[in-house]
Motif scaffolding. Structure first.
Motif, PDB file in Angstrom:
ATOM      1  N   ILE A   1       0.830  -1.205  -0.001  1.00 29.54           N
ATOM      2  CA  ILE A   1       0.225   0.022   0.007  1.00 29.54           C
ATOM      3  C   ILE A   1       0.810   1.187  -0.004  1.00 29.54           C
ATOM      4  O   ILE A   1       0.312   2.228  -0.422  1.00 29.54           O
ATOM      5  CB  ILE A   1      -0.992   0.014   1.311  1.00 29.54           C
ATOM      6  N   ARG A   2       2.344   1.168   0.563  1.00 29.38           N
ATOM      7  CA  ARG A   2       3.107   2.234   0.501  1.00 29.38           C
ATOM      8  C   ARG A   2       4.390   2.031   0.425  1.00 29.38           C
ATOM      9  O   ARG A   2       4.925   0.948   1.111  1.00 29.38           O
ATOM     10  CB  ARG A   2       2.714   3.116   1.617  1.00 29.38           C
TER      11      ARG A   2
ATOM     12  N   THR B   1       7.921   9.154  -0.135  1.00 22.40           N
ATOM     13  CA  THR B   1       6.978   8.045   0.139  1.00 22.40           C
ATOM     14  C   THR B   1       5.981   8.048  -1.144  1.00 22.40           C
ATOM     15  O   THR B   1       5.778   9.141  -1.552  1.00 22.40           O
ATOM     16  CB  THR B   1       6.123   7.811   1.391  1.00 22.40           C
TER      17      THR B   1
ATOM     18  N   THR C   1       2.242   5.968  -2.440  1.00 19.77           N
ATOM     19  CA  THR C   1       1.178   5.087  -2.113  1.00 19.77           C
ATOM     20  C   THR C   1       0.778   4.260  -3.420  1.00 19.77           C
ATOM     21  O   THR C   1       1.279   4.625  -4.514  1.00 19.77           O
ATOM     22  CB  THR C   1       0.037   6.008  -1.506  1.00 19.77           C
ATOM     23  N   SER C   2       0.056   3.350  -3.250  1.00 20.13           N
ATOM     24  CA  SER C   2      -0.238   2.616  -4.464  1.00 20.13           C
ATOM     25  C   SER C   2      -1.116   3.097  -5.409  1.00 20.13           C
ATOM     26  O   SER C   2      -1.202   2.846  -6.537  1.00 20.13           O
ATOM     27  CB  SER C   2      -0.978   1.168  -3.770  1.00 20.13           C
TER      28      SER C   2
ATOM     29  N   SER D   1       0.105   8.702  -4.742  1.00 23.78           N
ATOM     30  CA  SER D   1       0.153   9.815  -3.957  1.00 23.78           C
ATOM     31  C   SER D   1       1.686   9.842  -3.336  1.00 23.78           C
ATOM     32  O   SER D   1       2.151   8.875  -2.928  1.00 23.78           O
ATOM     33  CB  SER D   1      -0.809  10.017  -2.730  1.00 23.78           C
ATOM     34  N   THR D   2       2.256  10.992  -3.387  1.00 26.71           N
ATOM     35  CA  THR D   2       3.734  11.374  -2.840  1.00 26.71           C
ATOM     36  C   THR D   2       3.677  12.035  -1.837  1.00 26.71           C
ATOM     37  O   THR D   2       3.061  13.135  -1.575  1.00 26.71           O
ATOM     38  CB  THR D   2       4.647  11.630  -4.276  1.00 26.71           C
TER      39      THR D   2
END
Length: 115
Positions: free
Chosen positions: A32-33, A50, A52-53, A56-57
């Motif tokens: 998921i991340r 980071t 996400t799947s 999103s950064t």
């Protein structure tokens, strides 16, 4: 158990660039991340970026505008492109993958930036 293998670290001069890679041992579908953290000598491990799947950064203020995190799902690999490197970017960089309630870390790759 997700295994992560980082690569791409090295020694560069200030102003240079590096691209770090983190290859996962299984499909990123269940993850998921993912992210990159770093730890300099005598300091705590800190967030770098980071993703996400859903793409999103998030970036640390210290690297925002100089770094880009991205995922290649076909290769089960996450990248960190770092530009305009500074001596204070010197650290061991670790890859993180979060799958469900579990977090997995890579063994790290050294980045050294000389002035």
């Amino acid at each position: 158990q997700v295994q992560l293998v980082e690569s791409g670290g090295g020694s560069v001069q200030a102003g240079g660039s590096l691209r770090l890679s983190c290859a996962a041992s299984e499909s990123l579908f269940s993850i998921i991340r993912m992210g990159w953290y770093r730890q300099a000598p005598g300091k705590q491990r800190e967030l770098v970026a980071t993703i996400t799947s859903v793409g999103s950064t998030n970036y640390a203020d210290s690297v925002r505008g100089r770094s880009t995190i991205s995922i290649d799902n076909a290769k089960d690999t996450v990248y960190l492109q770092m530009n305009m490197l500074k001596p204070e970017d010197t650290a061991v960089y670790y890859c993180l993958a979060v799958a469900g309630l579990n977090a997995f870390w890579g063994q790290g790759t050294q980045v050294t930036v000389s002035s």
